[in-house]
Design a protein around this motif. Structure first.
Motif, PDB file in Angstrom:
ATOM      1  N   SER A 183       0.795  -1.233   0.000  1.00 17.96           N
ATOM      2  CA  SER A 183       0.000   0.000   0.000  1.00 17.96           C
ATOM      3  C   SER A 183       0.826   1.281   0.000  1.00 17.96           C
ATOM      4  O   SER A 183       0.402   2.296  -0.558  1.00 17.96           O
ATOM      5  CB  SER A 183      -0.956   0.004   1.199  1.00 17.96           C
ATOM      6  OG  SER A 183      -0.222  -0.036   2.418  1.00 17.96           O
ATOM      7  N   ASP A 184       2.022   1.245   0.598  1.00 16.72           N
ATOM      8  CA  ASP A 184       2.820   2.468   0.699  1.00 16.72           C
ATOM      9  C   ASP A 184       3.974   2.525  -0.297  1.00 16.72           C
ATOM     10  O   ASP A 184       4.856   3.375  -0.182  1.00 16.72           O
ATOM     11  CB  ASP A 184       3.359   2.629   2.122  1.00 16.72           C
ATOM     12  CG  ASP A 184       4.269   1.480   2.534  1.00 16.72           C
ATOM     13  OD1 ASP A 184       4.277   0.439   1.835  1.00 16.72           O
ATOM     14  OD2 ASP A 184       4.978   1.609   3.552  1.00 16.72           O
ATOM     15  N   VAL A 185       3.981   1.616  -1.297  1.00 12.86           N
ATOM     16  CA  VAL A 185       5.118   1.577  -2.228  1.00 12.86           C
ATOM     17  C   VAL A 185       4.674   1.635  -3.696  1.00 12.86           C
ATOM     18  O   VAL A 185       5.505   1.510  -4.593  1.00 12.86           O
ATOM     19  CB  VAL A 185       5.960   0.301  -2.014  1.00 12.86           C
ATOM     20  CG1 VAL A 185       6.568   0.281  -0.624  1.00 12.86           C
ATOM     21  CG2 VAL A 185       5.155  -0.962  -2.289  1.00 12.86           C
ATOM     22  N   CYS A 186       3.376   1.846  -3.957  1.00  9.91           N
ATOM     23  CA  CYS A 186       2.866   1.660  -5.317  1.00  9.91           C
ATOM     24  C   CYS A 186       2.467   2.957  -6.010  1.00  9.91           C
ATOM     25  O   CYS A 186       1.695   2.941  -6.980  1.00  9.91           O
ATOM     26  CB  CYS A 186       1.695   0.684  -5.309  1.00  9.91           C
ATOM     27  SG  CYS A 186       0.311   1.213  -4.270  1.00  9.91           S
ATOM     28  N   THR A 187       2.998   4.085  -5.555  1.00 12.66           N
ATOM     29  CA  THR A 187       2.633   5.372  -6.150  1.00 12.66           C
ATOM     30  C   THR A 187       3.884   6.187  -6.460  1.00 12.66           C
ATOM     31  O   THR A 187       4.807   6.262  -5.640  1.00 12.66           O
ATOM     32  CB  THR A 187       1.725   6.177  -5.191  1.00 12.66           C
ATOM     33  OG1 THR A 187       0.577   5.392  -4.857  1.00 12.66           O
ATOM     34  CG2 THR A 187       1.275   7.474  -5.846  1.00 12.66           C
TER      35      THR A 187
ATOM     36  N   LYS B 113       7.714  -7.899   0.075  1.00 18.08           N
ATOM     37  CA  LYS B 113       7.300  -6.504  -0.132  1.00 18.08           C
ATOM     38  C   LYS B 113       8.162  -5.875  -1.227  1.00 18.08           C
ATOM     39  O   LYS B 113       9.393  -5.901  -1.145  1.00 18.08           O
ATOM     40  CB  LYS B 113       7.460  -5.723   1.168  1.00 18.08           C
ATOM     41  CG  LYS B 113       7.015  -4.264   1.120  1.00 18.08           C
ATOM     42  CD  LYS B 113       7.278  -3.608   2.467  1.00 18.08           C
ATOM     43  CE  LYS B 113       6.922  -2.139   2.460  1.00 18.08           C
ATOM     44  NZ  LYS B 113       5.460  -1.925   2.495  1.00 18.08           N
ATOM     45  N   PRO B 114       7.550  -5.292  -2.252  1.00 14.00           N
ATOM     46  CA  PRO B 114       8.342  -4.694  -3.336  1.00 14.00           C
ATOM     47  C   PRO B 114       9.107  -3.452  -2.888  1.00 14.00           C
ATOM     48  O   PRO B 114       8.718  -2.770  -1.927  1.00 14.00           O
ATOM     49  CB  PRO B 114       7.285  -4.318  -4.378  1.00 14.00           C
ATOM     50  CG  PRO B 114       6.031  -5.023  -3.984  1.00 14.00           C
ATOM     51  CD  PRO B 114       6.109  -5.211  -2.501  1.00 14.00           C
ATOM     52  N   PHE B 115      10.194  -3.142  -3.622  1.00 14.69           N
ATOM     53  CA  PHE B 115      10.810  -1.830  -3.479  1.00 14.69           C
ATOM     54  C   PHE B 115       9.766  -0.766  -3.842  1.00 14.69           C
ATOM     55  O   PHE B 115       8.909  -0.999  -4.694  1.00 14.69           O
ATOM     56  CB  PHE B 115      11.982  -1.676  -4.447  1.00 14.69           C
ATOM     57  CG  PHE B 115      13.217  -2.444  -4.083  1.00 14.69           C
ATOM     58  CD1 PHE B 115      13.438  -2.897  -2.805  1.00 14.69           C
ATOM     59  CD2 PHE B 115      14.182  -2.698  -5.044  1.00 14.69           C
ATOM     60  CE1 PHE B 115      14.575  -3.599  -2.473  1.00 14.69           C
ATOM     61  CE2 PHE B 115      15.324  -3.400  -4.735  1.00 14.69           C
ATOM     62  CZ  PHE B 115      15.531  -3.849  -3.452  1.00 14.69           C
ATOM     63  N   PRO B 116       9.842   0.406  -3.256  1.00 14.28           N
ATOM     64  CA  PRO B 116       8.927   1.480  -3.659  1.00 14.28           C
ATOM     65  C   PRO B 116       9.064   1.803  -5.144  1.00 14.28           C
ATOM     66  O   PRO B 116      10.172   1.741  -5.713  1.00 14.28           O
ATOM     67  CB  PRO B 116       9.372   2.665  -2.792  1.00 14.28           C
ATOM     68  CG  PRO B 116      10.040   2.050  -1.604  1.00 14.28           C
ATOM     69  CD  PRO B 116      10.712   0.820  -2.126  1.00 14.28           C
ATOM     70  N   ALA B 117       7.957   2.165  -5.766  1.00 12.04           N
ATOM     71  CA  ALA B 117       7.992   2.529  -7.189  1.00 12.04           C
ATOM     72  C   ALA B 117       8.928   3.715  -7.422  1.00 12.04           C
ATOM     73  O   ALA B 117       9.595   3.798  -8.460  1.00 12.04           O
ATOM     74  CB  ALA B 117       6.583   2.859  -7.668  1.00 12.04           C
ATOM     75  N   THR B 118       8.998   4.622  -6.455  1.00  9.62           N
ATOM     76  CA  THR B 118       9.899   5.769  -6.589  1.00  9.62           C
ATOM     77  C   THR B 118      11.362   5.332  -6.610  1.00  9.62           C
ATOM     78  O   THR B 118      12.183   5.905  -7.329  1.00  9.62           O
ATOM     79  CB  THR B 118       9.676   6.754  -5.430  1.00  9.62           C
ATOM     80  OG1 THR B 118       9.735   6.033  -4.181  1.00  9.62           O
ATOM     81  CG2 THR B 118       8.315   7.421  -5.547  1.00  9.62           C
ATOM     82  N   PHE B 119      11.703   4.286  -5.824  1.00 11.00           N
ATOM     83  CA  PHE B 119      13.069   3.753  -5.806  1.00 11.00           C
ATOM     84  C   PHE B 119      13.425   3.175  -7.175  1.00 11.00           C
ATOM     85  O   PHE B 119      14.499   3.462  -7.722  1.00 11.00           O
ATOM     86  CB  PHE B 119      13.181   2.677  -4.727  1.00 11.00           C
ATOM     87  CG  PHE B 119      14.514   1.983  -4.670  1.00 11.00           C
ATOM     88  CD1 PHE B 119      15.509   2.424  -3.823  1.00 11.00           C
ATOM     89  CD2 PHE B 119      14.776   0.877  -5.478  1.00 11.00           C
ATOM     90  CE1 PHE B 119      16.738   1.783  -3.770  1.00 11.00           C
ATOM     91  CE2 PHE B 119      15.997   0.235  -5.435  1.00 11.00           C
ATOM     92  CZ  PHE B 119      16.986   0.690  -4.577  1.00 11.00           C
ATOM     93  N   VAL B 120      12.541   2.347  -7.726  1.00 16.28           N
ATOM     94  CA  VAL B 120      12.797   1.736  -9.031  1.00 16.28           C
ATOM     95  C   VAL B 120      12.911   2.811 -10.102  1.00 16.28           C
ATOM     96  O   VAL B 120      13.764   2.746 -10.995  1.00 16.28           O
ATOM     97  CB  VAL B 120      11.689   0.725  -9.389  1.00 16.28           C
ATOM     98  CG1 VAL B 120      11.919   0.135 -10.777  1.00 16.28           C
ATOM     99  CG2 VAL B 120      11.620  -0.380  -8.344  1.00 16.28           C
ATOM    100  N   ASP B 121      12.064   3.819 -10.021  1.00 23.37           N
ATOM    101  CA  ASP B 121      12.087   4.908 -11.003  1.00 23.37           C
ATOM    102  C   ASP B 121      13.424   5.648 -10.984  1.00 23.37           C
ATOM    103  O   ASP B 121      13.948   6.048 -12.026  1.00 23.37           O
ATOM    104  CB  ASP B 121      10.940   5.870 -10.707  1.00 23.37           C
ATOM    105  CG  ASP B 121      10.683   6.835 -11.847  1.00 23.37           C
ATOM    106  OD1 ASP B 121      10.481   6.360 -12.985  1.00 23.37           O
ATOM    107  OD2 ASP B 121      10.686   8.061 -11.601  1.00 23.37           O
ATOM    108  N   GLN B 122      13.997   5.803  -9.794  1.00 23.80           N
ATOM    109  CA  GLN B 122      15.263   6.525  -9.663  1.00 23.80           C
ATOM    110  C   GLN B 122      16.464   5.636  -9.953  1.00 23.80           C
ATOM    111  O   GLN B 122      17.396   6.035 -10.659  1.00 23.80           O
ATOM    112  CB  GLN B 122      15.372   7.105  -8.253  1.00 23.80           C
ATOM    113  CG  GLN B 122      14.348   8.177  -7.944  1.00 23.80           C
ATOM    114  CD  GLN B 122      14.276   8.504  -6.462  1.00 23.80           C
ATOM    115  OE1 GLN B 122      15.085   8.013  -5.660  1.00 23.80           O
ATOM    116  NE2 GLN B 122      13.301   9.326  -6.074  1.00 23.80           N
TER     117      GLN B 122
END
Length: 646
Positions: free
Chosen positions: A273-277, A324-333
């Motif tokens: 819930s806290d990693v998908c935006t 738990k996945p890495f945050p989407a912001t982490f992958v984006d960076q």
């Protein structure tokens, strides 16, 4: 997806490791005869490479995510095919898992002790492998080298576990060609835990007793004969096993409920819930990238291609990060992530442009066992994405940088995935592979010389599973390319080999191969020459005769193959004998080949087609399959005979 199936590199075997439990007292007295090989009943030696003389496991569930297991086994190894039973591999996590009282004792054929191993003799290594670069999972391992057969291996250990989702199963027979003389399994559990069990490939019931608010379940097996090995059998389809689960769990400090697929999906949802935006600024950039694209599906395809071109797969499995996945912001960076992180990132990209999608977990692997709709338990090892367009549900393999948009392939197709919806988990089917999805189409041109040498060119166009075979060849060295193609096509060794991986567009891979042969002719007799009238066979295998086949036969994929071959005869030669046309039929496929000779061009042309409509062949149809493939092999072995003109 966190994967507890660890690769034991030191001894080059694979060990299936999972969250398990172990504890207390002796349930069955040990007989001295179990150490003496000559006391094995003849019926248990039949088709067996090893015999489990005695196996006892006591699993005590102390609370959600907490358990203790005590295991004791005695196995007699009859021949070198049973050597895996002389290897002990145990996975663990330093924070949540520990072993004690580990012993491996070895006995000769007469039951005399000849060797002992303890924990201090074991290799302690990281479970990182070619796929997982960083993990806090580890393994203990020791291997005994057998001097002479038979030898008996006795193993005892206790494990204390403080984190798990699902319990380990009881693999009554760990492999085919193994018999079981005596085995017992006991589960000790509080009734409030919601303990469940399920039989697989066997029908046995436990003795259940209640004592002081605790339930004791005991299963016992005696004199279970070895399963004869059959070609292309899936172990999960034949090996007897008991699956265990509890409704409450605790994984790395995160409690959850597994009483249903819906409740487990809610646990996954809470992790994500806290990693998908993406950040508002980055989401705006993604919308700007796609604002000229008309339809949602075209936008999704654009973003999927963007993912493939800009992000790479790197597996990091630390603690709850295994789920738990890495945050989407982490992958984006950072531009990397594992299957969970990449699927979650793709979810976030679609979310930024208001396209609904579902994160999904699945059991991956060719013909892998599907999850059971009626027995919720965690057997997943991979994450993908489901995009429910109005009239076309699309599945995305976000880990692959080469998989076409909307295509899964044999790794994840034709089974069920747990999609994570707003209401929790829901099991849904992934697409079933069709033969049209796995096409191999080719054109071959062979120019024969009067001395029996030849030049040949092959143009290949392939999709699906066949595309997967060729997509990675361009990254290999020339010798490795040649070795792989010779194996894939089962063609003669060429004196000159030139491989050109041509285009790869819209899920269609094209390959050009040029070959030269100093001797392409099979037989030269006087003025006659005998040839196999093709560079390679569409079907390059047969299956052995197996009377009374008991299990289904599995191919990796259904398929559709074709090849048009043109042969230029040498000047001054003509056809003496053209192979007969063939049309062979099988319940799940067919093979056709037609030959023509154009005397004016002095050219032979053949068109061959091989089709398999279903990848699973029922046991009752195995003999038909075997006879059909033999007939195909004979048809492909027919010779083209040419001779010098008078």
């Amino acid at each position: 997806m966190h994967n507890r199936y660890l690769k034991f590199l030191l001894f080059t075997i694979s060990a299936s490791l999972g969250p398990v439990i172990k504890a207390h007292c002796q349930l069955m007295p040990i007989a001295k005869d179990w150490y003496i090989a000559s006391t094995i009943p003849d019926s248990l030696k039949e088709n067996a490479n090893s015999v489990v003389r005695y196996s006892e496991t006591v699993a005590k569930i102390k609370g959600p995510g907490k358990a203790v297991i005590k295991r004791h086994s005695i196995v007699t190894i009859l021949n070198e095919k049973g050597d895996e039973d002389a290897v002990l591999v145990m996975g663990y996590n330093r924070k949540y898992d520990s072993y004690s009282d580990i012993e491996m004792r070895v006995y000769d054929a007469n039951g005399n002790s000849i060797k002992k191993y303890h924990k201090s003799d074991m290799y302690d290594g990281s479970a990182a492998n070619d796929e997982t670069m960083v993990t806090d999972e580890r393994f203990l391992a020791v291997k005994h080298t057998i001097a002479s057969y038979p030898e008996t291996i006795e193993i005892e250990y206790e494990e204390d576990v403080n984190s798990f989702i699902s319990l380990d199963s009881w693999r009554i027979q760990d492999k085919v060609e193994q018999s079981v003389q005596n085995a017992i399994y006991e589960v000790v559990v509080d009734p409030s835990a919601g303990f469940r069990y399920k039989n697989e490939n066997i029908n046995i019931k436990p003795v259940k007793e209640g004592l002081s608010g605790t339930d004791y379940y005991t299963w016992q097996i005696k004199n279970l004969k070895a399963i004869k090995k059959e070609e292309h059998v899936l172990s999960w389809n034949v090996l007897p096993e008991l699956r265990f689960a509890v409704n409450t769990f605790n994984c790395y400090g995160y409690p959850g409920d597994f009483s249903s697929w819906q409740s487990f999906g809610k646990w996954i949802q809470s992790l994500n819930s806290d990693v998908c935006t993406l950040s508002p600024e980055r989401a705006a950039e993604i919308r700007k990238m796609t604002d000229t694209i008309k339809t949602d599906k075209e936008k999704a395809k654009f973003l999927y291609n963007y993912l493939q071109q800009n992000v790479r797969y790197v597996s990091v499995q630390l603690g709850i990060g295994g789920y738990k996945p890495f945050p989407a912001t982490f992958v984006d960076q950072k531009k990397y992530g594992d299957c969970k992180a990449l699927s979650n990132y793709m979810y976030a990209l679609l979310k930024a442009v208001n396209i609904n999608a579902y994160y999904a977990i699945i059991r991956a692997g060719d013909n892998a066992e599907p999850a059971d709709l009626f027995f919720p338990a965690n057997s997943f090892n991979h994450a993908i994405l489901c995009v429910p367009f109005k009239n076309d549900t699309t599945w995305l393999e976000c880990t692959s940088s080469t998989q076409p948009f909307g295509k899964l392939g044999p790794f994840t197709e034709n089974r069920n995935a747990l999609i994570i919806t707003e209401d929790g988990g829901k099991l849904v089917n992934t697409p079933r592979s069709r033969m049209q999805d796995n096409q191999f189409n080719s054109e071959s041109h062979i120019v024969l010389d009067a001395d029996g040498s030849a030049k040949a060119s092959i143009k290949i166009s392939c999709t699906g599973g066949y595309r997967d075979d060729y997509i990675g060849l361009s990254a290999l060295k020339i010798d490795e390319q040649k070795e792989n193609i010779m194996h894939l096509l089962n063609i003669k060794q060429a004196s000159v080999f030139d491989f050109n991986p041509a285009s790869d567009k819209n899920g269609v891979k094209e390959v050009d191969i040029n070959l030269e042969y100093d001797k392409f002719c099979d037989i030269m007799a006087g003025d006659k020459q005998f040839y196999r009238p093709r560079v390679f066979d569409l079907c390059a295998f047969t299956v052995p005769i197996e009377e009374h086949r008991k299990t289904d036969y599995y191919f990796d994929i259904p398929l559709q193959k074709s090849c048009t071959t043109t042969i230029d005869l040498p000047p001054g030669f003509e056809v003496e004998n053209l192979p007969a046309n063939q049309s062979l039929r099988f319940t799940y496929g067919n093979y056709d080949v037609n030959y023509t000779y154009d005397a004016a061009k002095n050219q032979v042309t053949s068109i061959a087609r091989f089709i398999l409509t279903n990848q699973v062949i029922p046991a009752a149809k195995y003999t038909e399959l075997q006879q059909y493939l033999d007939a195909v092999a004979k048809a492909q072995n027919k010779k083209l005979v040419i001779k010098r003109k008078a």
